[in-house]
Write a protein that holds these residues in place. Structure first.
Motif: not given
Length: 139
Positions: A70-77, A64-68, A36-40, A27-33
């Protein structure tokens, strides 16, 4: 003499504990992805999200794009680190899922259904990581 004795045995983790770790990591990897999709989407197409006036945090959609992103990369990691059975990854995962839920709560005016879905997934991740009591390394 102590009431509790250390027998020196190492018990194998229960199947439920391993299942919760697999669930939380996935779920963390999916939330991170999803982040990332929201941010992009916010960075590439500035008109993708509809803005509404007078809400709690009025950031530019690029912010908001940058927040999402960066958060996506950190959460997926952190999700990948949870699979390694790292104790720090569980603690960081709980904190990141909490921050992700707060960020998505503030993002509700832009994309309500998506934000509520991510908040629900964050709550499940927090529950799964908090109820698992010992380190479980997935080999």
């Amino acid at each position: 003499m102590s009431q509790y004795q250390d027998t020196g045995r190492v018990s194998e983790p229960r199947g439920g504990a391993v299942g919760l770790i697999v669930f939380a990591g996935t779920m963390m990897i999916m939330i991170g992805v999803f982040h990332i999709i929201s941010g992009l989407a916010a960075l590439i197409e500035d008109d993708f999200y509809v803005t509404t006036p007078n809400h709690l945090l009025e950031f530019d959609l690029t912010t908001w794009g940058w927040i999402h992103l960066i958060a996506g990369i950190v959460v997926a990691g952190a999700g990948f680190a949870v699979f390694a059975g790292q104790t720090w990854a569980r603690v960081v995962g709980i904190m990141l899922a909490g921050l992700s839920a707060v960020a998505n709560f503030a993002f509700i005016p832009y994309y309500p259904v998506w934000s509520l879905l991510i908040i629900a997934l964050d709550v499940f991740v927090i529950w799964a990581l908090a109820t698992q009591g010992r380190n479980v390394a997935l080999d």
